[in-house]
Design an enzyme around this catalytic site. Structure first.
Site, PDB file in Angstrom:
ATOM      1  CG  ASP A  93      -1.855   1.158   1.310  1.00  0.00           C
ATOM      2  OD1 ASP A  93      -2.677   1.262   0.388  1.00  0.00           O
ATOM      3  OD2 ASP A  93      -1.788   1.961   2.260  1.00  0.00           O
ATOM      4  CD  GLU A 100      -2.515   2.508  -3.322  1.00  0.00           C
ATOM      5  OE1 GLU A 100      -3.591   3.103  -3.426  1.00  0.00           O
ATOM      6  OE2 GLU A 100      -1.734   2.696  -2.366  1.00  0.00           O
TER       7      GLU A 100
HETATM    8  C1  LIG Z   1      -6.004   1.963  -3.825  1.00  0.00           C
HETATM    9  C2  LIG Z   1      -5.664   1.903  -2.372  1.00  0.00           C
HETATM   10  O1  LIG Z   1      -5.459   0.842  -1.845  1.00  0.00           O
HETATM   11  N1  LIG Z   1      -5.600   3.030  -1.716  1.00  0.00           N
HETATM   12  C3  LIG Z   1      -5.261   3.099  -0.317  1.00  0.00           C
HETATM   13  C4  LIG Z   1      -4.003   3.861  -0.176  1.00  0.00           C
HETATM   14  O2  LIG Z   1      -3.654   4.045   1.133  1.00  0.00           O
HETATM   15  C5  LIG Z   1      -4.609   4.738   1.889  1.00  0.00           C
HETATM   16  C6  LIG Z   1      -4.065   4.806   3.276  1.00  0.00           C
HETATM   17  O3  LIG Z   1      -3.598   3.550   3.676  1.00  0.00           O
HETATM   18  C7  LIG Z   1      -5.967   4.058   1.845  1.00  0.00           C
HETATM   19  O4  LIG Z   1      -6.941   4.882   2.413  1.00  0.00           O
HETATM   20  C8  LIG Z   1      -6.362   3.799   0.419  1.00  0.00           C
HETATM   21  O5  LIG Z   1      -7.532   3.042   0.358  1.00  0.00           O
END
Ligand SMILES: CC(=O)N[C@H]1CO[C@H](CO)[C@@H](O)[C@@H]1O
Ligand SMILES: *[C@@H]1O[C@H](CO)[C@@H](O)[C@H](O)[C@H]1NC(C)=O
Ligand SMILES: *[C@@H]1O[C@H](CO)[C@@H](O)[C@H](O)[C@H]1NC(C)=O
Ligand SMILES: *[C@@H]1O[C@H](CO)[C@@H](O)[C@H](O)[C@H]1NC(C)=O
Ligand SMILES: *[C@@H]1O[C@H](CO)[C@@H](O)[C@H](O)[C@H]1NC(C)=O
Ligand SMILES: *[C@@H]1O[C@H](CO)[C@@H](O)[C@H](O)[C@H]1NC(C)=O
Ligand SMILES: *[C@@H]1O[C@H](CO)[C@@H](O)[C@H](O)[C@H]1NC(C)=O
Ligand SMILES: *[C@@H]1O[C@H](CO)[C@@H](O)[C@H](O)[C@H]1NC(C)=O
Ligand SMILES: *[C@@H]1O[C@H](CO)[C@@H](O)[C@H](O)[C@H]1NC(C)=O
Ligand SMILES: *[C@@H]1O[C@H](CO)[C@@H](O)[C@H](O)[C@H]1NC(C)=O
Ligand SMILES: *[C@@H]1O[C@H](CO)[C@@H](O)[C@H](O)[C@H]1NC(C)=O
Ligand SMILES: *[C@@H]1O[C@H](CO)[C@@H](O)[C@H](O)[C@H]1NC(C)=O
Ligand SMILES: [Ca+2]
Ligand SMILES: [Ca+2]
Length: 583
Positions: free
Chosen positions: A228, A297
């Site tokens: 993440d 991500e």
């Molecule tokens: C696409 C995704 O997983 N987004 C996440 C990115 O990180 C933030 C904080 O951990 C999350 O709120 C999102 O959902």
């Protein structure tokens, strides 16, 4: 007169085929062929009637993954959490959220998946912990080493007036990233919610703690990790202010600034490389040849995204169908050319020998069917599924689920609750997180409870898996067929040629000597196109069989028919998948 003229036309056409053809590196590892299916745990299947999805619910639906043909399921955070940010605020990285079940339930789920040949990957969330994590509770008391696990700053005095160290803003639009803690007389940094405290990634103890977290889940037999928020680990140590962006937004809005100090810092990359090495070491230490993979991500500009490949990331998610580089806006996918550009941008920039990937939706973004219209979702799915690379699907997209409208009072998403009753719909992720629509019974078959954590989309009566399985033609069946076509040598190894046709259609050809080629034609606009495939692609056979037609093309009854390549009529906003017929 006619014959020579025709010959001339054919020659001219052949000469005008100057397409770029990409060679494809044949997959050697299981994950390279994956369709990854994102299971949003809270909304997938409730096994105990409390109105929320859970691990046993997922375990009870394993046949869905097998039927659809997905090979790997990805579980977003299943860890202990105060649930401020749907579980991305983790208070214990090695404990399971009791709403979702127990560690034993998790083990049983993984075992059940493995028995069916499915892989399981889980979210690894290393940027921050919950403010209720034991490390942070100790840090707030000033106890080392925990205090230095986080990023603290004493602030800056303007005369007698104490203020934040700089102007940095958090991603969730609450304003500053700095939160004051009286007991410590210092601010801590949070790039996301104020309850998600950023870890100090210049501290080697943090690395060692998080490696232990990886080991813990490897011991529980996961097949990999989806990592993440990769662009956000390290912030610039100079603490310089960020400069104003060109966006016309409120000064507390994240997009008010250009994030040159808090995002995409070069120090992020070796961190991920070290995790991958740690995972490889784990595998080596077990003396088996189990292959585990990672993917990251991050929404960033292409140069920052591609760089992950150089640091042993198996792939960074390709989010260009979702957001533009700097995540301020939804990606523009208004025309066939926009789509063509997204395909080509990835294929052109990806380092050779790497695995591409495609994503049309996730738990953070508007449903793809809502964005482009149901009548075009099959086409985009068929195209991306039949390009080389991993495909990641968000649960429900295979049914053509659309965003669910929720009122301000019904809104729970932290990113929206920090906004107002007139702007929240721009920020809320709740509309894509409503329960999965299994059938037309109570709560769409998601739960026996008629009240669910978010309401069920009222369209479930007709839009549901049971109905789409029964129907003669459906989004579900089309996607299932496209996934099945990936299990062919031509999909695995065939070259890929992507063409923009008459500015309104994207054509894809996958070809390999000795195999029947796959051709996808996706007409984006509301007028028919008749195409001579020789104008765009070399080497196709004279006739092709229609194997998949999108739901609204009017061609469903033509599936199985053969077409002459010299004149294929693609109806308005229709899509066709054709398979070459060997002569
Ligand atoms: C696409 C995704 O997983 N987004 C996440 C990115 O990180 C933030 C904080 O951990 C999350 O709120 C999102 O959902
Ligand atoms: C693809 O492979 C073929 C045959 O190996 C080679 O001739 C061609 O140059 C390659 N194309 C590209 C774009 O690398
Ligand atoms: C049904 O779900 C609601 C909301 O999710 C919850 O408050 C209620 O306790 C649940 N009912 C039962 C019997 O668990
Ligand atoms: C996390 O939970 C596990 C299992 O309950 C427990 O053994 C461990 O001490 C907890 N860790 C932290 C850091 O709280
Ligand atoms: C940084 O931004 C803050 C808030 O806008 C401002 O008060 C401060 O003067 C700026 N610092 C510098 C060095 O420009
Ligand atoms: C991060 O950890 C390092 C190493 O322990 C420490 O020197 C530094 O002060 C910490 N950084 C912050 C901002 O607290
Ligand atoms: C800020 O970002 C915009 C694009 O949003 C770009 O045009 C501009 O050059 C950037 N400014 C700075 C100072 O980096
Ligand atoms: C992996 O193992 C090698 C050899 O034992 C070691 O040198 C390296 O530091 C290990 N890497 C990580 C990230 O633990
Ligand atoms: C939004 O909230 C304000 C104040 O809280 C209220 O006056 C207004 O009626 C609300 N508007 C809508 C559309 O609900
Ligand atoms: C409910 O679904 C079942 C099974 O898919 C179907 O036979 C039935 O006609 C549906 N009922 C309604 C009211 O749509
Ligand atoms: C893939 O195709 C092979 C034969 O080519 C078949 O044995 C196998 O069952 C197929 N796998 C899937 C998941 O459809
Ligand atoms: C194109 O067709 C779709 C489906 O029939 C329709 O919803 C849409 O409004 C049409 N768009 C234009 C520009 O005519
Ligand atoms: Ca439940
Ligand atoms: Ca960070």
């Amino acid at each position: 007169m006619c014959a020579p003229q025709l010959l001339f036309l054919i020659l001219a056409a052949a000469a005008s085929v100057d397409a770029v053809t990409y060679n494809v590196t044949a997959p050697t590892e299981w994950w390279q062929k994956n369709v990854i299916y994102e299971v949003w745990v809270e909304s997938f299947k409730d096994s105990d009637g409390d109105g929320k999805g859970d691990l046993n619910g997922i375990k009870s639906k394993m046949e869905h993954f097998v039927d659809l043909g997905v090979t790997c399921i990805w579980l977003p955070p299943i860890y202990e959490t105060p649930m401020v940010d749907s579980g991305y605020d983790i208070s214990n990285f090695t404990a399971v959220n009791t709403d979702y079940g127990t560690l034993d339930d998790f083990d049983a789920l993984v075992t059940a998946a493995h028995e069916l040949g499915l892989k399981v990957i889980i979210d690894f969330v290393p940027n921050h912990t919950s403010d209720e994590h034991e490390w942070f509770l100790k840090a707030k008391q000033g106890i080392e080493p925990y205090y230095s696990y986080y990023v603290w700053n004493k602030g800056v005095y303007y005369g007698d007036y104490l203020s934040y160290p700089n102007n940095w803003l958090d991603v969730f639009n609450d304003g500053t990233v700095w939160e004051w803690v009286d007991e410590r007389e210092a601010y801590y940094l949070h790039q996301f919610s104020v309850h998600e405290v950023d870890l100090n990634w210049t501290n080697p103890l943090v690395m060692s703690e998080m490696k232990n977290v990886l080991t813990f889940w490897l011991d529980h037999d996961v097949d990999g990790f989806r990592i993440d928020a990769a662009p956000y680990y390290v912030e610039s140590s100079t603490l310089e202010n960020e400069t104003r962006s060109d966006k016309d937004v409120d000064s507390s809005n994240y997009f008010y600034l250009n994030h040159t100090q808090t995002k995409d810092q070069p120090e992020n990359y070796p961190i991920v490389k070290e995790w991958k090495e740690h995972i490889n070491n784990y595998t080596a230490s077990k003396g088996n040849d189990k292959v585990r993979f990672i993917c990251t991500e991050g929404y960033s500009d292409i140069e920052y995204v591609m760089k992950w490949y150089d640091y042993d990331d198996d792939f960074p998610f390709n989010f260009y169908f979702i957001k533009d580089g700097d995540i301020a806006n939804d990606a523009v996918i208004d025309t066939a050319e926009d789509i063509y550009d997204i395909f080509i941008e990835w294929l052109d920039n990806m380092p050779s020998g790497k695995t591409a990937n495609w994503v049309l939706g996730n738990h953070d973004m508007n449903r793809i069917a809502t964005r482009i219209g149901l009548y075009r979702t099959d086409g985009l799915h068929l195209s991306t599924l039949l390009l080389p690379g991993v495909f990641t699907m968000y649960n429900g997209d295979e049914l053509g689920m659309t965003n669910t409208y929720l009122t301000w009072a019904e809104t729970t998403d932290v990113r929206a609750c920090s906004t107002t009753n007139t702007t929240y719909t721009l920020y809320s992720r709740d509309p894509v997180r409503t329960p999965y629509q299994w059938d037309n019974t109570t709560s769409a078959g998601f739960s026996t409870n008629s009240t669910t954590f978010l309401k069920v989309n009222p369209d479930y009566v007709t839009v549901n898996l049971a109905a789409e399985k029964e129907a003669d033609f459906s989004h579900y069946q089309n996607i299932q067929k496209a996934i099945a076509l990936r299990n062919t040598t031509v999909w695995e190894e065939g070259t890929v040629d992507v063409e923009l046709i008459e500015d309104q259609m994207v054509g894809i050809a996958r070809q390999l000597d000795g195999e029947n080629p796959i051709v996808v034609l996706m007409n984006w606009e509301n007028s028919t196109v008749t195409v001579d495939l020789d104008d765009y692609f070399d080497g196709l056979p004279d006739t092709l069989e229609l194997v998949i037609a999108d739901m609204y093309s009017g061609l469903n009854d033509n599936v199985g028919d053969t077409y002459e390549k010299s004149s294929i009529e693609v109806p308005e906003h229709g899509s066709m998948v054709l398979l070459g017929v060997s002569s």
